[in-house]
Design a protein around this motif. Structure first.
Motif, PDB file in Angstrom:
ATOM      1  N   LYS A   1      -0.857  -3.349  -9.580  1.00 30.17           N
ATOM      2  CA  LYS A   1      -2.200  -3.937  -9.617  1.00 30.17           C
ATOM      3  C   LYS A   1      -3.205  -3.020  -8.913  1.00 30.17           C
ATOM      4  O   LYS A   1      -4.342  -2.835  -9.377  1.00 30.17           O
ATOM      5  N   GLY A   2      -2.772  -2.426  -7.796  1.00 31.93           N
ATOM      6  CA  GLY A   2      -3.650  -1.510  -7.075  1.00 31.93           C
ATOM      7  C   GLY A   2      -3.998  -0.285  -7.896  1.00 31.93           C
ATOM      8  O   GLY A   2      -5.148   0.156  -7.915  1.00 31.93           O
TER       9      GLY A   2
ATOM     10  N   THR B   1       3.300  -1.119 -19.134  1.00 31.08           N
ATOM     11  CA  THR B   1       2.244  -0.522 -18.314  1.00 31.08           C
ATOM     12  C   THR B   1       2.204   0.974 -18.574  1.00 31.08           C
ATOM     13  O   THR B   1       3.238   1.644 -18.526  1.00 31.08           O
TER      14      THR B   1
ATOM     15  N   GLU C   1       2.261  -5.734  -6.925  1.00 30.58           N
ATOM     16  CA  GLU C   1       1.100  -5.473  -6.082  1.00 30.58           C
ATOM     17  C   GLU C   1       0.675  -4.007  -6.180  1.00 30.58           C
ATOM     18  O   GLU C   1      -0.525  -3.695  -6.274  1.00 30.58           O
TER      19      GLU C   1
ATOM     20  N   GLU D   1       0.831  -1.206   0.000  1.00 25.73           N
ATOM     21  CA  GLU D   1       0.000   0.000   0.000  1.00 25.73           C
ATOM     22  C   GLU D   1       0.865   1.256   0.000  1.00 25.73           C
ATOM     23  O   GLU D   1       0.551   2.243  -0.676  1.00 25.73           O
TER      24      GLU D   1
ATOM     25  N   VAL E   1      -3.920  -0.108 -11.155  1.00 26.97           N
ATOM     26  CA  VAL E   1      -4.754  -0.559 -12.282  1.00 26.97           C
ATOM     27  C   VAL E   1      -6.214  -0.588 -11.838  1.00 26.97           C
ATOM     28  O   VAL E   1      -7.119  -0.132 -12.557  1.00 26.97           O
ATOM     29  N   SER E   2      -6.452  -1.113 -10.633  1.00 26.51           N
ATOM     30  CA  SER E   2      -7.826  -1.207 -10.124  1.00 26.51           C
ATOM     31  C   SER E   2      -8.443   0.163  -9.882  1.00 26.51           C
ATOM     32  O   SER E   2      -9.665   0.318  -9.914  1.00 26.51           O
ATOM     33  N   LYS E   3      -7.589   1.171  -9.651  1.00 27.21           N
ATOM     34  CA  LYS E   3      -8.074   2.534  -9.418  1.00 27.21           C
ATOM     35  C   LYS E   3      -8.173   3.341 -10.710  1.00 27.21           C
ATOM     36  O   LYS E   3      -8.512   4.532 -10.687  1.00 27.21           O
ATOM     37  N   GLY E   4      -7.849   2.702 -11.830  1.00 25.35           N
ATOM     38  CA  GLY E   4      -7.982   3.382 -13.110  1.00 25.35           C
ATOM     39  C   GLY E   4      -6.839   4.312 -13.453  1.00 25.35           C
ATOM     40  O   GLY E   4      -6.952   5.140 -14.364  1.00 25.35           O
TER      41      GLY E   4
ATOM     42  N   GLU F   1      -2.731   1.057 -16.911  1.00 24.18           N
ATOM     43  CA  GLU F   1      -3.277   0.008 -17.772  1.00 24.18           C
ATOM     44  C   GLU F   1      -2.127  -0.866 -18.241  1.00 24.18           C
ATOM     45  O   GLU F   1      -1.132  -0.362 -18.774  1.00 24.18           O
TER      46      GLU F   1
ATOM     47  N   GLU G   1       2.369   1.646  -3.420  1.00 30.34           N
ATOM     48  CA  GLU G   1       1.316   2.093  -4.345  1.00 30.34           C
ATOM     49  C   GLU G   1       1.151   3.614  -4.255  1.00 30.34           C
ATOM     50  O   GLU G   1       1.057   4.306  -5.280  1.00 30.34           O
TER      51      GLU G   1
ATOM     52  N   THR H   1      -7.361   9.362  -9.062  1.00 28.52           N
ATOM     53  CA  THR H   1      -8.255   8.238  -8.833  1.00 28.52           C
ATOM     54  C   THR H   1      -9.684   8.670  -9.103  1.00 28.52           C
ATOM     55  O   THR H   1     -10.012   9.854  -9.085  1.00 28.52           O
TER      56      THR H   1
END
Length: 237
Positions: free
Chosen positions: A57-58, A73, A54, A14, A60-63, A66, A17, A80
């Motif tokens: 990936k976090g 990437t 990790e 975290e 990516v999930s928050k937009g 990509e 990230e 966000t």
């Protein structure tokens, strides 16, 4: 290289990230730009590649990022979805967007500051001064001042006691973040001084003074943005 305290894997992921997002914003990296690969980021932040995966990936999930198979990437947003509910960060020309947002800010925020000087409660005045102090401190310490800057302008909007203005807070927040991501610490002293002038006028219950101080604050920012845009265009020629 970055240095982080030893902690469990989840918390470290975290933290990385958050630092990776700060890196993207402060570089700054433009929409569509590819970020460094896993190995380079692991070396930069001083952590393992699994921690970098990790963190990616976090985001990516928050937009924010990509992953394009076989290519790398890429940055697709710099804010966000929570901090940019209007979706404006997806627009490609950030300088044009920032200037258009300034047009709107100049229409709204001076009057909002004026009303705040009239209607803010004593508790809100204490909070506003504290946020001004905290924003200044993060600036001077070289830390990421953007979240506190957003809190500061949000507090002024809430002090206006206008429910419609409160619905516009996401727009003001997006404008603050867009400008800060483009200029970051370019106007540290001017920001500190004009923030203080706004707060002093609101505390003094001086609506005209608060309005003028906000106009001055936004004018400094807009002029700096225009200068930076001109330099940006010259570099591309």
């Amino acid at each position: 290289m970055y240095h982080f305290e030893k902690m469990n894997k989840k918390l470290l992921g975290e933290q990385i990230e958050e630092e990776l997002l700060n890196y993207i914003r402060q570089e700054p990296m433009e929409i569509g730009q590819r970020i460094p690969n896993e190995f380079e980021l692991a070396e930069k932040f001083g952590v393992g590649r699994s921690t970098i995966r990790e963190a990616v990936k976090g985001l990516v999930s928050k937009g924010i990022l990509e992953v394009r198979r076989g290519s790398g990437t890429y940055v697709i947003r710099t804010s966000t979805l929570d901090s940019d509910p209007l979706g404006l960060s997806g627009l490609q020309d950030k300088y044009k967007l920032a200037l258009e947002l300034f047009d709107v800010r100049l229409m709204l925020e001076p009057e909002i500051a004026s009303r705040a000087a009239e209607y803010a409660t004593e508790e809100e005045l204490i909070q506003l001064k504290q946020l001004c102090d905290e924003t200044e401190q993060t600036y001077l310490e070289g830390k990421n001042h953007i979240p506190k800057d957003i809190e500061f302008h949000t507090c002024i909007a809430k002090c206006s006691k206008n429910r419609v203005v409160e619905t516009l807070i996401p727009l003001i927040n997006t404008a603050v973040m867009t400008f800060a991501n483009l200029t970051y610490r370019l106007l540290m002293q001017e920001t500190i001084e004009t923030h203080r002038a706004i707060v002093n006028s609101i505390i003094d219950r001086d609506p005209v003074g608060a309005e003028c101080a906000m106009v001055m604050h936004l004018t400094y920012n807009r002029q700096a943005l225009v200068r930076q845009l001109q330099e940006h265009k010259q570099e591309k020629q």
